[in-house]
Motif scaffolding. Structure first.
Motif, PDB file in Angstrom:
ATOM      1  N   LEU A  18       0.851  -1.178   0.000  1.00  0.00           N
ATOM      2  CA  LEU A  18       0.000   0.000   0.000  1.00  0.00           C
ATOM      3  C   LEU A  18       0.888   1.229   0.000  1.00  0.00           C
ATOM      4  CD1 LEU A  18      -2.191  -2.070   0.845  1.00  0.00           C
ATOM      5  CD2 LEU A  18      -3.057  -0.359   2.442  1.00  0.00           C
ATOM      6  N   PHE A  19       0.475   2.287  -0.691  1.00  0.00           N
ATOM      7  CA  PHE A  19       1.142   3.563  -0.508  1.00  0.00           C
ATOM      8  C   PHE A  19       0.126   4.694  -0.550  1.00  0.00           C
ATOM      9  CE2 PHE A  19       1.619   2.475  -5.002  1.00  0.00           C
ATOM     10  CZ  PHE A  19       1.375   3.645  -5.702  1.00  0.00           C
ATOM     11  N   SER A  20       0.331   5.633   0.358  1.00  0.00           N
ATOM     12  CA  SER A  20      -0.521   6.813   0.407  1.00  0.00           C
ATOM     13  C   SER A  20       0.023   7.839  -0.571  1.00  0.00           C
ATOM     14  CB  SER A  20      -0.548   7.392   1.825  1.00  0.00           C
ATOM     15  OG  SER A  20       0.756   7.704   2.278  1.00  0.00           O
ATOM     16  N   ILE A  21      -0.889   8.645  -1.129  1.00  0.00           N
ATOM     17  CA  ILE A  21      -0.490   9.764  -1.983  1.00  0.00           C
ATOM     18  C   ILE A  21      -1.369  10.967  -1.655  1.00  0.00           C
ATOM     19  CG2 ILE A  21       0.267   8.297  -3.889  1.00  0.00           C
ATOM     20  CD1 ILE A  21      -2.341   9.164  -5.373  1.00  0.00           C
TER      21      ILE A  21
ATOM     22  N   PRO B 177       0.322  13.232   2.942  1.00  0.00           N
ATOM     23  CA  PRO B 177      -0.039  12.108   3.813  1.00  0.00           C
ATOM     24  C   PRO B 177       1.157  11.220   4.137  1.00  0.00           C
ATOM     25  CG  PRO B 177      -0.700  11.641   1.564  1.00  0.00           C
ATOM     26  CD  PRO B 177      -0.177  13.056   1.562  1.00  0.00           C
ATOM     27  N   TYR B 178       1.057  10.523   5.277  1.00  0.00           N
ATOM     28  CA  TYR B 178       2.127   9.618   5.713  1.00  0.00           C
ATOM     29  C   TYR B 178       1.481   8.396   6.347  1.00  0.00           C
ATOM     30  CZ  TYR B 178       6.885   8.387   7.039  1.00  0.00           C
ATOM     31  OH  TYR B 178       8.108   7.759   7.139  1.00  0.00           O
ATOM     32  N   LEU B 179       1.791   7.203   5.833  1.00  0.00           N
ATOM     33  CA  LEU B 179       1.103   5.966   6.182  1.00  0.00           C
ATOM     34  C   LEU B 179       2.009   5.033   6.973  1.00  0.00           C
ATOM     35  CD1 LEU B 179      -1.439   4.129   5.699  1.00  0.00           C
ATOM     36  CD2 LEU B 179      -0.273   3.319   3.624  1.00  0.00           C
ATOM     37  N   ARG B 180       1.450   4.433   8.029  1.00  0.00           N
ATOM     38  CA  ARG B 180       2.157   3.428   8.819  1.00  0.00           C
ATOM     39  C   ARG B 180       1.151   2.385   9.331  1.00  0.00           C
ATOM     40  NH1 ARG B 180       5.963   4.128   6.463  1.00  0.00           N
ATOM     41  NH2 ARG B 180       8.029   4.858   7.089  1.00  0.00           N
TER      42      ARG B 180
ATOM     43  N   SER C 296      -1.305  10.126   8.686  1.00  0.00           N
ATOM     44  CA  SER C 296      -1.235  11.545   9.023  1.00  0.00           C
ATOM     45  C   SER C 296      -1.298  12.366   7.743  1.00  0.00           C
ATOM     46  CB  SER C 296       0.048  11.865   9.801  1.00  0.00           C
ATOM     47  OG  SER C 296       1.170  11.828   8.950  1.00  0.00           O
ATOM     48  N   TYR C 297      -1.676  13.630   7.898  1.00  0.00           N
ATOM     49  CA  TYR C 297      -1.694  14.570   6.774  1.00  0.00           C
ATOM     50  C   TYR C 297      -1.738  15.972   7.363  1.00  0.00           C
ATOM     51  CZ  TYR C 297      -6.702  14.154   7.836  1.00  0.00           C
ATOM     52  OH  TYR C 297      -7.913  14.105   8.488  1.00  0.00           O
TER      53      TYR C 297
END
Length: 385
Positions: free
Chosen positions: A235-238, A287-290, A300-301
């Motif tokens: 998965l990756f956030s954009i 955004p930042y995904l974990r 987060s964003y």
């Protein structure tokens, strides 16, 4: 039932379902007593764009921008104190080193990526200096850095640059480095998400970028990948402006696909992240995904929700998603940032025990921009009643 009444009923049912999801989903409680400035240690220069990981020995390592270069600092007491900074990449003449990311590889070496960005000189671009993606390695837990590699060069112009690298390592050892690329769109304002691959721990890289996400006419940006626990799925956030203002979206790709499919805005692998959707007028970028040890995902964003419309005065918000990286709800604001201050280029670090560390670049607590951290924990909301 008249059509208007039927539509109203449908809206109410959907709103009720959304509220039920939020009531049943976990939430993050932020411990304000852990609020701490990480860097700079003094106010003689600012710091920005922090990313943090917990190393295999338990130490925390934080990379960030400072003085137009890239530095790192380390803590052996979970963030209570921090060691003197170490320089990873110095600025070059007319070029800032920007937006670092950090990954510990399976062999415990460290791989840092960053983004050289030229400056205009006397109002003009220097055609010999290009926007680029570089990496550098450390074999002694961040004390020294070597094996610098130039992976990609875009144009010398800001309008046709490349941006924001971030990397993961697959179980088979392959490293995938994701970045935002507008270097191939010299006659438009478009941007895609591309990847490079390394099969030897970051010493050599594939030579041609592979496009993994693109929405024609728009700007997919700021990718942050994870490998979803217990699956063979990336998965990756954009940040996604296909609907107008930037909002977080999630792109998914299986190990079998392995980046071979370019995902577009209307593909099932491309989903809007937040539940419920934010108003169209709200900016929610970077955004930042974990993912947590228990499977829950956190995103987060930086957002203008509840603030003014100036994105440069946005602040950090964090939402909780399920183990599939879906339905991010129960948004929380870790840092108290006045409306005339900023909290930008945020990120998350998840520790082995499930503690969540939020990082922001803010001038909320000083007259200059500094990196601040705060810790939080996930709670089941139902257990608090």
């Amino acid at each position: 039932m008249k059509l208007k009444g039927f539509i109203t009923l449908i809206v109410l049912v959907l709103l009720s379902c959304t509220q039920l999801k939020a009531q049943n989903a976990p939430a993050i409680i932020w411990d304000q007593s852990t609020l701490k400035q990480v860097v700079p240690l003094s106010g003689n220069k600012s710091a920005d764009y922090a990313r943090m990981i917990q190393l295999h020995n338990g130490n925390l390592l934080c990379v960030y921008e400072s003085g137009s270069g890239i530095e790192c600092t380390q803590s052996d007491d979970l963030g209570k104190t921090w060691l003197s900074p170490v320089i990873i990449a110095r600025p070059a003449a007319g070029v800032n080193m920007s937006v670092p990311e950090i990954l510990e590889l399976k062999d415990h070496s460290l791989l840092a990526s960053y983004n050289p960005r030229p400056n205009k000189i006397n109002g003009s671009w220097d055609t010999t200096k290009h926007f680029a993606i570089r990496t550098k390695k450390s074999y002694d837990h961040g004390k020294t850095w070597q094996d610098e590699r130039l992976i990609y060069e875009a144009s010398y112009k800001f309008e046709d640059g490349c941006w924001e690298p971030s990397q993961i390592q697959l179980p088979n050892g392959e490293i995938q480095l994701y970045f935002s690329n507008e270097g191939v769109y010299t006659h438009s304002n478009e941007q895609n998400i591309s990847i490079f691959r390394s099969f030897d721990s970051g010493l050599t890289w594939t030579t041609k970028p592979e496009i993994v996400s693109f929405t024609p006419g728009h700007r997919d940006g700021m990718p942050v990948p994870i490998i979803l626990k217990g699956t063979k799925e990336i998965l990756f956030s954009i940040e996604d402006n296909s609907g107008g203002q930037f909002k977080p979206s999630i792109i998914r790709n299986s190990f079998n696909q392995n980046g071979q499919k370019m995902v577009g805005a209307n593909d099932p692998e491309h989903t809007y992240a937040l539940t419920p959707k934010l108003p169209d007028t709200v900016y929610a970028g970077a955004p930042y995904l974990r993912q947590l040890p228990g499977g829950e995902t956190v995103l987060s964003y930086q957002s203008t929700f509840g603030r003014n419309s100036n994105w440069e005065l946005a602040c950090m918000q964090v939402a909780v998603g399920n183990s599939r990286g879906e339905d991010f709800v129960n948004t929380a604001t870790p840092f108290s940032v006045p409306l005339n201050k900023h909290g930008l280029w945020n990120s998350l670090c998840v520790l082995k025990d499930g503690t969540i560390i939020a990082l922001t670049s803010t001038d909320a607590y000083n007259s200059y921009t500094a990196i601040w951290m705060i810790t939080g924990h996930l709670i089941n909301k139902k257990d608090t009643y």
